[in-house]
Write a protein that holds these residues in place. Sequence first.
Motif, PDB file in Angstrom:
ATOM      1  N   VAL A 172       0.947  -1.080   0.167  1.00 24.62           N
ATOM      2  CA  VAL A 172      -0.033   0.007   0.164  1.00 24.62           C
ATOM      3  C   VAL A 172       0.926   1.136  -0.009  1.00 24.62           C
ATOM      4  O   VAL A 172       1.853   1.302   0.659  1.00 24.62           O
ATOM      5  N   LEU A 173       0.674   2.086  -0.779  1.00 24.31           N
ATOM      6  CA  LEU A 173       1.256   3.581  -0.859  1.00 24.31           C
ATOM      7  C   LEU A 173       0.152   4.486  -0.083  1.00 24.31           C
ATOM      8  O   LEU A 173      -0.932   4.743  -0.532  1.00 24.31           O
ATOM      9  N   HIS A 174       0.617   5.087   1.046  1.00 23.87           N
ATOM     10  CA  HIS A 174      -0.195   5.891   1.736  1.00 23.87           C
ATOM     11  C   HIS A 174       0.081   7.561   1.351  1.00 23.87           C
ATOM     12  O   HIS A 174       1.190   7.584   0.794  1.00 23.87           O
ATOM     13  N   GLY A 175      -0.714   8.246   1.269  1.00 25.25           N
ATOM     14  CA  GLY A 175      -0.505   9.628   0.951  1.00 25.25           C
ATOM     15  C   GLY A 175      -0.755   9.993  -0.383  1.00 25.25           C
ATOM     16  O   GLY A 175       0.276  10.745  -0.979  1.00 25.25           O
ATOM     17  N   ALA A 176      -1.385   9.047  -1.118  1.00 24.46           N
ATOM     18  CA  ALA A 176      -1.668   9.249  -2.521  1.00 24.46           C
ATOM     19  C   ALA A 176      -3.189   8.785  -2.830  1.00 24.46           C
ATOM     20  O   ALA A 176      -3.777   8.122  -2.050  1.00 24.46           O
ATOM     21  N   VAL A 177      -3.458   9.363  -3.680  1.00 29.84           N
ATOM     22  CA  VAL A 177      -5.053   8.916  -4.448  1.00 29.84           C
ATOM     23  C   VAL A 177      -4.734   8.380  -5.913  1.00 29.84           C
ATOM     24  O   VAL A 177      -3.846   8.826  -6.624  1.00 29.84           O
ATOM     25  N   LEU A 178      -5.780   7.558  -6.152  1.00 32.22           N
ATOM     26  CA  LEU A 178      -5.742   6.880  -7.441  1.00 32.22           C
ATOM     27  C   LEU A 178      -6.618   7.563  -8.360  1.00 32.22           C
ATOM     28  O   LEU A 178      -8.039   7.658  -8.021  1.00 32.22           O
ATOM     29  N   ASP A 212      -8.849   7.456 -12.215  1.00 28.28           N
ATOM     30  CA  ASP A 212      -9.012   6.704 -13.372  1.00 28.28           C
ATOM     31  C   ASP A 212      -8.196   7.535 -14.622  1.00 28.28           C
ATOM     32  O   ASP A 212      -8.031   8.418 -14.485  1.00 28.28           O
ATOM     33  N   GLY A 213      -7.953   6.899 -15.580  1.00 29.93           N
ATOM     34  CA  GLY A 213      -7.261   7.685 -16.743  1.00 29.93           C
ATOM     35  C   GLY A 213      -7.694   6.880 -18.037  1.00 29.93           C
ATOM     36  O   GLY A 213      -8.709   6.234 -18.093  1.00 29.93           O
ATOM     37  N   PRO A 214      -7.113   7.023 -19.135  1.00 34.14           N
ATOM     38  CA  PRO A 214      -7.426   6.734 -20.482  1.00 34.14           C
ATOM     39  C   PRO A 214      -7.165   4.952 -20.924  1.00 34.14           C
ATOM     40  O   PRO A 214      -6.352   4.646 -21.519  1.00 34.14           O
ATOM     41  N   GLY A 215      -7.700   4.270 -19.854  1.00 30.06           N
ATOM     42  CA  GLY A 215      -7.552   2.703 -20.089  1.00 30.06           C
ATOM     43  C   GLY A 215      -6.316   2.247 -18.903  1.00 30.06           C
ATOM     44  O   GLY A 215      -5.997   0.964 -18.765  1.00 30.06           O
ATOM     45  N   TYR A 216      -5.895   3.182 -18.183  1.00 33.90           N
ATOM     46  CA  TYR A 216      -4.742   2.981 -17.082  1.00 33.90           C
ATOM     47  C   TYR A 216      -4.996   4.050 -16.207  1.00 33.90           C
ATOM     48  O   TYR A 216      -5.331   4.977 -16.363  1.00 33.90           O
ATOM     49  N   PRO A 217      -4.596   3.768 -15.021  1.00 30.94           N
ATOM     50  CA  PRO A 217      -4.706   4.513 -13.678  1.00 30.94           C
ATOM     51  C   PRO A 217      -3.497   5.422 -13.606  1.00 30.94           C
ATOM     52  O   PRO A 217      -2.373   5.368 -13.932  1.00 30.94           O
ATOM     53  N   TYR A 218      -3.662   6.573 -12.729  1.00 29.30           N
ATOM     54  CA  TYR A 218      -2.864   7.672 -12.416  1.00 29.30           C
ATOM     55  C   TYR A 218      -2.818   7.644 -10.903  1.00 29.30           C
ATOM     56  O   TYR A 218      -3.735   7.647 -10.232  1.00 29.30           O
ATOM     57  N   VAL A 219      -1.678   7.823 -10.205  1.00 28.04           N
ATOM     58  CA  VAL A 219      -1.702   8.017  -8.834  1.00 28.04           C
ATOM     59  C   VAL A 219      -0.958   9.454  -8.539  1.00 28.04           C
ATOM     60  O   VAL A 219      -0.042  10.151  -9.353  1.00 28.04           O
ATOM     61  N   VAL A 220      -1.800  10.198  -7.729  1.00 30.01           N
ATOM     62  CA  VAL A 220      -1.206  11.525  -7.274  1.00 30.01           C
ATOM     63  C   VAL A 220      -1.105  11.670  -5.902  1.00 30.01           C
ATOM     64  O   VAL A 220      -1.849  11.447  -5.106  1.00 30.01           O
ATOM     65  N   PRO A 221       0.118  12.288  -5.503  1.00 27.87           N
ATOM     66  CA  PRO A 221       0.192  12.630  -4.046  1.00 27.87           C
ATOM     67  C   PRO A 221      -0.990  13.506  -3.470  1.00 27.87           C
ATOM     68  O   PRO A 221      -1.347  14.139  -4.144  1.00 27.87           O
ATOM     69  N   ALA A 222      -1.115  13.048  -2.166  1.00 28.11           N
ATOM     70  CA  ALA A 222      -2.332  13.619  -1.533  1.00 28.11           C
ATOM     71  C   ALA A 222      -2.210  13.625   0.049  1.00 28.11           C
ATOM     72  O   ALA A 222      -1.384  12.459   0.391  1.00 28.11           O
ATOM     73  N   GLU A 223      -2.637  14.636   0.696  1.00 32.01           N
ATOM     74  CA  GLU A 223      -2.198  14.488   2.302  1.00 32.01           C
ATOM     75  C   GLU A 223      -2.968  13.139   2.717  1.00 32.01           C
ATOM     76  O   GLU A 223      -2.470  12.254   3.515  1.00 32.01           O
ATOM     77  N   GLU A 224      -4.120  12.921   2.424  1.00 37.40           N
ATOM     78  CA  GLU A 224      -4.883  11.560   2.743  1.00 37.40           C
ATOM     79  C   GLU A 224      -5.198  10.758   1.454  1.00 37.40           C
ATOM     80  O   GLU A 224      -4.911  11.275   0.237  1.00 37.40           O
ATOM     81  N   GLY A 225      -5.582   9.389   1.790  1.00 36.42           N
ATOM     82  CA  GLY A 225      -5.640   8.545   0.746  1.00 36.42           C
ATOM     83  C   GLY A 225      -4.576   7.460   0.836  1.00 36.42           C
ATOM     84  O   GLY A 225      -3.600   7.380   1.489  1.00 36.42           O
ATOM     85  N   ARG A 226      -4.884   6.389   0.284  1.00 44.01           N
ATOM     86  CA  ARG A 226      -3.854   5.398  -0.056  1.00 44.01           C
ATOM     87  C   ARG A 226      -4.389   4.431  -1.211  1.00 44.01           C
ATOM     88  O   ARG A 226      -5.379   4.527  -2.109  1.00 44.01           O
ATOM     89  N   VAL A 227      -3.256   3.953  -1.842  1.00 51.92           N
ATOM     90  CA  VAL A 227      -3.333   3.217  -3.281  1.00 51.92           C
ATOM     91  C   VAL A 227      -2.814   1.960  -2.858  1.00 51.92           C
ATOM     92  O   VAL A 227      -1.915   1.495  -2.322  1.00 51.92           O
ATOM     93  N   VAL A 228      -3.593   0.819  -3.520  1.00 53.13           N
ATOM     94  CA  VAL A 228      -3.406  -0.688  -3.080  1.00 53.13           C
ATOM     95  C   VAL A 228      -2.521  -0.929  -4.502  1.00 53.13           C
ATOM     96  O   VAL A 228      -2.874  -0.658  -5.708  1.00 53.13           O
TER      97      VAL A 228
END
Length: 143
Positions: free
Chosen positions: A50-56, A58-74
Amino acid sequence: MESETAPAAALEAAPAHEQRPFFVYGTLRPGAYNHDRFLAGRIGSEADAVLHGAVLHDGPGYPYVVPAEEGRVVGTLLTPSAGDYGELFGLLDRLELPVGYERVAMDVVRTGDGARVSAWVFLATPDAPLGPVIESGDWFKRP
């Protein structure tokens, strides 16, 4: 596929002291299309993470991660097989950098043992075509 995986003179493998596993969270995760196409048989170990401090996003067929104070990415922490690191390092840069990603070293947490691990993560560049946030933080559980 040859043009996607052909060596690029301008992109070099990471120095040995910077060899980190890769944190993947979308089409490069085990079981997903690009993992099977580009990484299968080249990975020495994989672990849920898990990546903490980021949000996932949706994108054009694949996702993007952006740093954020809250959130997590699996995602999954992938360590290339012995001898495959340099090749995969270059391959992933050639796949990801041209379509709106930048490679950054970040800490992720292995879910199995809670260990914090420094990994390469491909984050969205400022001009990436971000879609809506995937609230679950898990590309495999998107609506």
